[in-house]
Design an enzyme around this catalytic site. Structure first.
Site, PDB file in Angstrom:
ATOM      1  N   ARG A 261       4.598  -0.469  -7.610  1.00  0.00           N
ATOM      2  CA  ARG A 261       5.153   0.215  -7.117  1.00  0.00           C
ATOM      3  C   ARG A 261       4.927   1.166  -7.825  1.00  0.00           C
ATOM      4  NH1 ARG A 261       4.730  -1.921  -3.200  1.00  0.00           N
ATOM      5  NH2 ARG A 261       5.724  -2.791  -1.281  1.00  0.00           N
TER       6      ARG A 261
ATOM      7  N   HIS B  69      -2.450   3.757  -2.636  1.00  0.00           N
ATOM      8  CA  HIS B  69      -1.904   2.090  -2.423  1.00  0.00           C
ATOM      9  C   HIS B  69      -2.574   1.653  -1.573  1.00  0.00           C
ATOM     10  CE1 HIS B  69       2.765   0.869  -1.803  1.00  0.00           C
ATOM     11  NE2 HIS B  69       1.971  -0.165  -1.460  1.00  0.00           N
TER      12      HIS B  69
HETATM   13  P1  NDP Z   1       7.337 -12.365  -6.684  1.00  0.00           P
HETATM   14  O1  NDP Z   1       8.645 -12.180  -6.279  1.00  0.00           O
HETATM   15  O2  NDP Z   1       6.700 -13.926  -6.287  1.00  0.00           O
HETATM   16  O3  NDP Z   1       6.764 -12.038  -8.013  1.00  0.00           O
HETATM   17  C1  NDP Z   1       7.739 -11.346  -8.912  1.00  0.00           C
HETATM   18  C2  NDP Z   1       7.494 -11.384 -10.465  1.00  0.00           C
HETATM   19  O4  NDP Z   1       7.953 -10.537 -11.046  1.00  0.00           O
HETATM   20  C3  NDP Z   1       7.655 -12.283 -11.198  1.00  0.00           C
HETATM   21  O5  NDP Z   1       6.973 -13.063 -12.204  1.00  0.00           O
HETATM   22  C4  NDP Z   1       9.574 -12.319 -11.643  1.00  0.00           C
HETATM   23  O6  NDP Z   1       9.674 -13.437 -12.274  1.00  0.00           O
HETATM   24  C5  NDP Z   1       9.099 -11.212 -12.173  1.00  0.00           C
HETATM   25  N1  NDP Z   1       9.690  -9.594 -12.508  1.00  0.00           N
HETATM   26  C6  NDP Z   1      10.604 -10.251 -11.465  1.00  0.00           C
HETATM   27  N2  NDP Z   1      11.815  -9.050 -11.901  1.00  0.00           N
HETATM   28  C7  NDP Z   1      11.041  -8.413 -13.358  1.00  0.00           C
HETATM   29  C8  NDP Z   1      12.650  -8.530 -14.820  1.00  0.00           C
HETATM   30  N3  NDP Z   1      13.479  -7.471 -14.395  1.00  0.00           N
HETATM   31  N4  NDP Z   1      11.750  -8.875 -15.789  1.00  0.00           N
HETATM   32  C9  NDP Z   1      10.393  -9.529 -15.592  1.00  0.00           C
HETATM   33  N5  NDP Z   1       9.567  -9.898 -14.940  1.00  0.00           N
HETATM   34  C10 NDP Z   1      10.190 -10.028 -13.750  1.00  0.00           C
HETATM   35  O7  NDP Z   1       5.540 -11.031  -6.104  1.00  0.00           O
HETATM   36  P2  NDP Z   1       4.655 -10.839  -6.435  1.00  0.00           P
HETATM   37  O8  NDP Z   1       3.483 -11.296  -7.087  1.00  0.00           O
HETATM   38  O9  NDP Z   1       4.623 -11.326  -4.495  1.00  0.00           O
HETATM   39  O10 NDP Z   1       4.813  -8.838  -5.282  1.00  0.00           O
HETATM   40  C11 NDP Z   1       5.086  -8.058  -6.801  1.00  0.00           C
HETATM   41  C12 NDP Z   1       5.495  -6.963  -6.391  1.00  0.00           C
HETATM   42  O11 NDP Z   1       3.560  -6.466  -6.007  1.00  0.00           O
HETATM   43  C13 NDP Z   1       5.758  -6.337  -5.098  1.00  0.00           C
HETATM   44  O12 NDP Z   1       7.120  -7.110  -5.050  1.00  0.00           O
HETATM   45  C14 NDP Z   1       4.487  -5.416  -4.394  1.00  0.00           C
HETATM   46  O13 NDP Z   1       6.231  -4.216  -5.159  1.00  0.00           O
HETATM   47  C15 NDP Z   1       3.742  -5.536  -5.152  1.00  0.00           C
HETATM   48  N6  NDP Z   1       2.854  -4.818  -4.579  1.00  0.00           N
HETATM   49  C16 NDP Z   1       1.708  -4.605  -3.698  1.00  0.00           C
HETATM   50  C17 NDP Z   1       0.600  -3.784  -3.056  1.00  0.00           C
HETATM   51  C18 NDP Z   1       0.200  -3.117  -2.938  1.00  0.00           C
HETATM   52  O14 NDP Z   1      -0.696  -3.092  -2.138  1.00  0.00           O
HETATM   53  N7  NDP Z   1      -0.423  -1.865  -3.988  1.00  0.00           N
HETATM   54  C19 NDP Z   1       0.803  -4.861  -2.333  1.00  0.00           C
HETATM   55  C20 NDP Z   1       1.478  -6.196  -1.998  1.00  0.00           C
HETATM   56  C21 NDP Z   1       2.098  -6.237  -3.110  1.00  0.00           C
HETATM   57  P3  NDP Z   1      10.575 -14.769 -11.927  1.00  0.00           P
HETATM   58  O15 NDP Z   1       9.075 -15.923 -11.842  1.00  0.00           O
HETATM   59  O16 NDP Z   1      11.242 -14.983 -13.088  1.00  0.00           O
HETATM   60  O17 NDP Z   1      10.862 -14.523 -11.097  1.00  0.00           O
HETATM   61  C1  OXD Z   2       3.329  -4.915   0.010  1.00  0.00           C
HETATM   62  C2  OXD Z   2       2.332  -3.728   0.035  1.00  0.00           C
HETATM   63  O1  OXD Z   2       4.454  -5.375  -0.942  1.00  0.00           O
HETATM   64  O2  OXD Z   2       1.317  -3.293   0.697  1.00  0.00           O
HETATM   65  O3  OXD Z   2       2.723  -5.807   0.517  1.00  0.00           O
HETATM   66  O4  OXD Z   2       2.811  -2.573  -1.246  1.00  0.00           O
END
Ligand code: NDP
Ligand code: OXD
Length: 320
Positions: free
Chosen positions: A235, A283
């Site tokens: 993000r 994005h």
């Molecule tokens: P998940 O919830 O599956 O994974 C999030 C990961 O981040 C987990 O490993 C989690 O740790 C880790 N995390 C969260 N908070 C912290 C912290 N404070 N310190 C260290 N690690 C942390 O999310 P997704 O993988 O499905 O998606 C990730 C992000 O990708 C979404 O939230 C979105 O913002 C972004 N996204 C962007 C897109 C784009 O087109 N640019 C499209 C889709 C998503 P733990 O395993 O311990 O819970």
């Molecule tokens: C998502 C995105 O969070 O599109 O899936 O950014």
């Protein structure tokens, strides 16, 4: 058990609702789908499918059972200060995961194989063969966020021969070929190893602005490996763009691929647009595809109505 087919409110900002409406109608021809609540309080709505819903809209639905985000990230849901206390379901989809892994592998390979330098040579008509090309096995890709998206990208990069590390909030057993780090206590060790840093974190109160000067300072190279590359597809508010520009210009970072920005669309006056070592996508790393994402939402509604549990429910205290 919920009786009957629940009604759905669709509230999307910044997207045309039409494609989502069509996908909802295709997947659930027997459900009523509305774009606006019927009044200041609409007791007929059971589910909301949302992207950046206006503040307060959901709080006016007294019989709301669940909120479905049309993205994997849910920061856009939490910006609503009047969010009702119902489960929030996020997107977990093989289609989205595959798209994100494609983006990550594309960008990692482009930096690793010196795409920017060769494109520059071509632009200038220069034939230069002597660029140093490291083997993938000499390069460490560090992935911040080892969740649904980070884990898949990690496995694909490991299969290409990269050394892969991942950083998560809680310690976990990573897949074969991936070294895991967790929490603040292991962040320095994780950062010290990363030649290419990929950020796939969710935006939460803990992660906001994590990609900023103090973190880049912790990555500073003194061992002749060359400055690290930053790739952010999580993000925009995870990053401070002024700090990225300063780190690029002082040589703390060598290059950046950015898919997300503090303000989207990226304003025309942003210096990132013209920076020679910044690659920008709008994005678009992993687009949400309605025909792929809507049917699983409907299946979840059906499961709930049959007395089952929802999957991929967000932890409200962690906000992801
Ligand atoms: P998940 O919830 O599956 O994974 C999030 C990961 O981040 C987990 O490993 C989690 O740790 C880790 N995390 C969260 N908070 C912290 C912290 N404070 N310190 C260290 N690690 C942390 O999310 P997704 O993988 O499905 O998606 C990730 C992000 O990708 C979404 O939230 C979105 O913002 C972004 N996204 C962007 C897109 C784009 O087109 N640019 C499209 C889709 C998503 P733990 O395993 O311990 O819970
Ligand atoms: C998502 C995105 O969070 O599109 O899936 O950014």
């Amino acid at each position: 058990m919920i009786s009957g087919k629940g009604r759905i409110l669709l509230s999307v900002t910044g997207w045309s609702p039409d494609v989502w409406l069509e996908a909802l109608r295709d997947a659930a021809p027997d459900r009523e789908i509305v774009l606006q609540p019927a009044g200041s309080s609409d007791p007929t709505i059971d589910y909301a499918v949302v992207w950046k819903q206006p503040t307060g809209v959901l709080n006016r639905l007294p019989n709301l059972k669940a909120i479905f985000s049309i993205g994997a990230g849910v920061d856009h849901v939490f910006h609503d200060q009047e969010l009702p206390e119902v489960p929030i379901v996020r997107v977990v989809s093989p289609d989205l995961t595959l798209r994100m892994s494609e983006y990550v592998v594309w960008q990692v390979l482009d930096h690793h194989r010196q795409g920017p330098a060769y494109r520059d040579q071509q632009r200038r008509g220069v034939w230069r063969e002597d660029r140093d090309q490291r083997a993938a096995s000499e390069v460490t890709v560090g992935i911040m966020g080892l969740g649904q998206l980070g884990l898949d990208a990690a496995k694909k990069l490991a299969a290409l021969g990269f050394r892969v590390t991942g950083w998560s909030r809680r310690a976990k057993t990573p897949p074969q070929g991936v070294k895991g780090y967790a929490g603040d206590g292991q962040l320095d060790a994780f950062l010290a190893g990363a030649d290419i840093l990929v950020c796939l974190l969710p935006l939460t109160p803990e992660t906001r602005h994590i990609l900023s000067a103090p973190l880049f300072a912790r990555m500073k190279r003194v061992d002749g490996r060359g400055a690290p590359v930053l790739i952010n597809a999580g993000r925009g508010a995870l990053q401070k763009e002024a700090d990225i520009l300063a780190a690029l210009d002082s040589g703390v970072l060598s290059a950046a691929s950015l898919d997300v920005f503090e303000t989207e669309p990226l304003p025309p006056e942003s210096l990132l647009w013209q920076h020679p070592r910044v690659f920008i996508t709008p994005h678009a790393a992993a687009a949400s595809s309605p025909p792929h994402l809507v049917p699983p939402m409907i299946r979840q509604m059906e499961r709930l109505e049959a007395g089952g549990d929802l999957e991929n429910v967000v932890d409200r205290s962690a906000q992801y």
